[in-house]
Scaffold this active site. Structure first.
Site, PDB file in Angstrom:
ATOM      1  N   GLU A 100       0.848  -1.202   0.000  1.00  0.00           N
ATOM      2  CA  GLU A 100       0.000   0.000   0.000  1.00  0.00           C
ATOM      3  C   GLU A 100       0.874   1.239   0.000  1.00  0.00           C
ATOM      4  OE1 GLU A 100      -3.354  -0.264   2.651  1.00  0.00           O
ATOM      5  OE2 GLU A 100      -3.252   1.869   3.129  1.00  0.00           O
ATOM      6  N   ASP A 102       0.187   5.342   0.637  1.00  0.00           N
ATOM      7  CA  ASP A 102      -0.877   6.202   1.171  1.00  0.00           C
ATOM      8  C   ASP A 102      -0.586   7.686   1.058  1.00  0.00           C
ATOM      9  OD1 ASP A 102      -2.304   3.999   2.069  1.00  0.00           O
ATOM     10  OD2 ASP A 102      -1.515   4.106   4.104  1.00  0.00           O
ATOM     11  N   GLU A 104      -3.094  10.496   2.857  1.00  0.00           N
ATOM     12  CA  GLU A 104      -4.342  10.708   3.591  1.00  0.00           C
ATOM     13  C   GLU A 104      -4.353  12.132   4.141  1.00  0.00           C
ATOM     14  OE1 GLU A 104      -5.757   6.495   5.357  1.00  0.00           O
ATOM     15  OE2 GLU A 104      -4.036   7.368   6.395  1.00  0.00           O
ATOM     16  N   HIS A 117      -0.842  12.920   5.575  1.00  0.00           N
ATOM     17  CA  HIS A 117      -0.238  11.731   6.179  1.00  0.00           C
ATOM     18  C   HIS A 117       0.189  10.797   5.050  1.00  0.00           C
ATOM     19  CE1 HIS A 117      -0.117   8.380   9.223  1.00  0.00           C
ATOM     20  NE2 HIS A 117      -0.439   7.658   8.170  1.00  0.00           N
ATOM     21  N   THR A 118       1.469  10.416   4.991  1.00  0.00           N
ATOM     22  CA  THR A 118       1.960   9.493   3.974  1.00  0.00           C
ATOM     23  C   THR A 118       2.512   8.242   4.641  1.00  0.00           C
ATOM     24  OG1 THR A 118       4.223  10.381   3.891  1.00  0.00           O
ATOM     25  CG2 THR A 118       2.571  11.446   2.490  1.00  0.00           C
ATOM     26  N   ASN A 119       2.405   7.120   3.940  1.00  0.00           N
ATOM     27  CA  ASN A 119       2.900   5.855   4.491  1.00  0.00           C
ATOM     28  C   ASN A 119       3.159   4.891   3.343  1.00  0.00           C
ATOM     29  OD1 ASN A 119       3.692   3.971   6.401  1.00  0.00           O
ATOM     30  ND2 ASN A 119       1.701   3.801   7.397  1.00  0.00           N
ATOM     31  N   ARG A 128       5.815   3.464   8.341  1.00  0.00           N
ATOM     32  CA  ARG A 128       6.777   4.327   7.640  1.00  0.00           C
ATOM     33  C   ARG A 128       6.153   5.688   7.376  1.00  0.00           C
ATOM     34  NH1 ARG A 128       8.033  -0.551   3.415  1.00  0.00           N
ATOM     35  NH2 ARG A 128       9.912  -1.401   4.389  1.00  0.00           N
ATOM     36  N   GLU A 129       5.568   6.255   8.405  1.00  0.00           N
ATOM     37  CA  GLU A 129       4.795   7.481   8.264  1.00  0.00           C
ATOM     38  C   GLU A 129       5.671   8.729   8.208  1.00  0.00           C
ATOM     39  OE1 GLU A 129       4.559   5.370  10.842  1.00  0.00           O
ATOM     40  OE2 GLU A 129       2.499   4.674  11.098  1.00  0.00           O
ATOM     41  N   GLY A 198      -4.747  13.558  17.428  1.00  0.00           N
ATOM     42  CA  GLY A 198      -4.690  12.268  18.092  1.00  0.00           C
ATOM     43  C   GLY A 198      -6.019  11.777  18.627  1.00  0.00           C
ATOM     44  N   ARG A 269       9.716   5.509  19.612  1.00  0.00           N
ATOM     45  CA  ARG A 269       8.893   4.474  18.995  1.00  0.00           C
ATOM     46  C   ARG A 269       9.712   3.242  18.636  1.00  0.00           C
ATOM     47  NH1 ARG A 269       5.649   5.393  13.310  1.00  0.00           N
ATOM     48  NH2 ARG A 269       4.503   3.415  13.235  1.00  0.00           N
TER      49      ARG A 269
END
Length: 280
Positions: A100, A102, A104, A117-119, A128-129, A198, A269
């Site tokens: 995928e 992305d 968004e 927002h990309t991934n 991998r945002e 969030g 993270r």
């Protein structure tokens, strides 16, 4: 990219036909797949709108699947208080081990910037945002958003300006979407549990229905249409495209001034170490 992976990608392309739909109409290129009357094609196929209310959102998908391609769309996002809404524009294969790519658009309170927002997912694994605040009002007019996906890299563009590159490092054991054909999708849906600050800001349903509008869809890709000798010459521009100096300068400007999250900098993270592509 290693010669082995280059040969593998080429072999897969040889099994696909080339599809070119530059500035195509929506009627011939996509199907509205959910949302009932909330998705509608108008202006002789030149425009499509998606709406969201408290009962349902809506979405569409390309009629064909592609292995590599360049995908352009003009989008005018939900205006006003769009908190909780997500307008998604992405490529995806099927199944639990899907690939995928992305883009968004996360809604926000009136007057605050939209978040892009990309991934990138490979074999069902994302994380991998990169996120950006848009530096213009994406609700006042249409802006062009582009995903270019070839065997060497994935490139994300806004109004023709590069904002992100994800390169193929399969030779180093890093996943890259190069084997599964994907469809182009778009949807407008409610994600108030996470989309805005969030999840602290919820969707204001008194503002519904929320509507995003799409135009100027353009797809140049290798479509999964059965056996073919190769993609024709029209595919060569995007199939071999790489970022040039002016692209990288634009990307550096955007990332310096408007990037608000980068997984490659999130040491909390990833306490055991950042993902390996972050050091390449």
């Amino acid at each position: 990219m290693s010669s082995f992976h280059s040969a593998t990608a080429l072999l897969l392309v040889l099994l696909l036909g080339c599809f070119v739909a530059s500035m195509a109409d929506f009627s011939s290129t996509v199907d509205i797949t959910w949302g009932d009357h909330r998705g509608a094609i108008s202006r002789n196929g030149q425009q499509l709108s998606l709406s969201l209310d408290k009962i349902s959102g809506s979405g569409f998908q390309s009629k064909q699947e592609f292995l590599f391609g360049k995908f352009d769309m003009k989008i005018k996002l939900v205006p006003g208080n769009s908190a909780g809404t997500v307008t998604a524009y992405y490529l995806s294969s099927q199944g639990p081990f899907h690939d995928e790519i992305d883009m968004e658009f996360l809604g926000n309170l009136s007057g605050q910037p939209y978040t892009l927002h990309t991934n990138v997912y490979t074999q069902g694994k994302g994380n991998r945002e990169q996120q950006f605040h848009l530096w213009f009002d994406p609700t006042a007019d249409f802006h062009t958003y582009t995903i270019l996906w070839n065997p060497q890299q994935i490139m994300f563009y806004v109004d023709g300006g590069l904002i992100r590159v994800f390169r193929n490092h399969q030779s180093a054991g890093i996943g890259y979407p190069s084997k599964q054909a994907m469809r182009l999708y778009s949807s407008l849906w409610d994600a108030e549990d996470w989309a805005t600050q969030g999840g602290r800001v919820k969707t204001d349903w008194t503002k519904a229905p929320f509507t995003a509008t799409f135009s100027n869809i353009g797809i140049s890709g290798c479509a999964k249409t059965g056996l073919s000798s190769s993609c024709d010459a029209s595919s060569s521009a995007w199939m071999n495209q790489a970022a040039v100096t002016s692209d990288l300068q634009k990307m550096n400007w955007v990332q310096k001034n408007y990037m608000i999250y980068n997984y490659c900098r999130d040491v909390q993270r990833f306490p055991q170490g950042l993902p390996p592509e972050c050091s390449l």
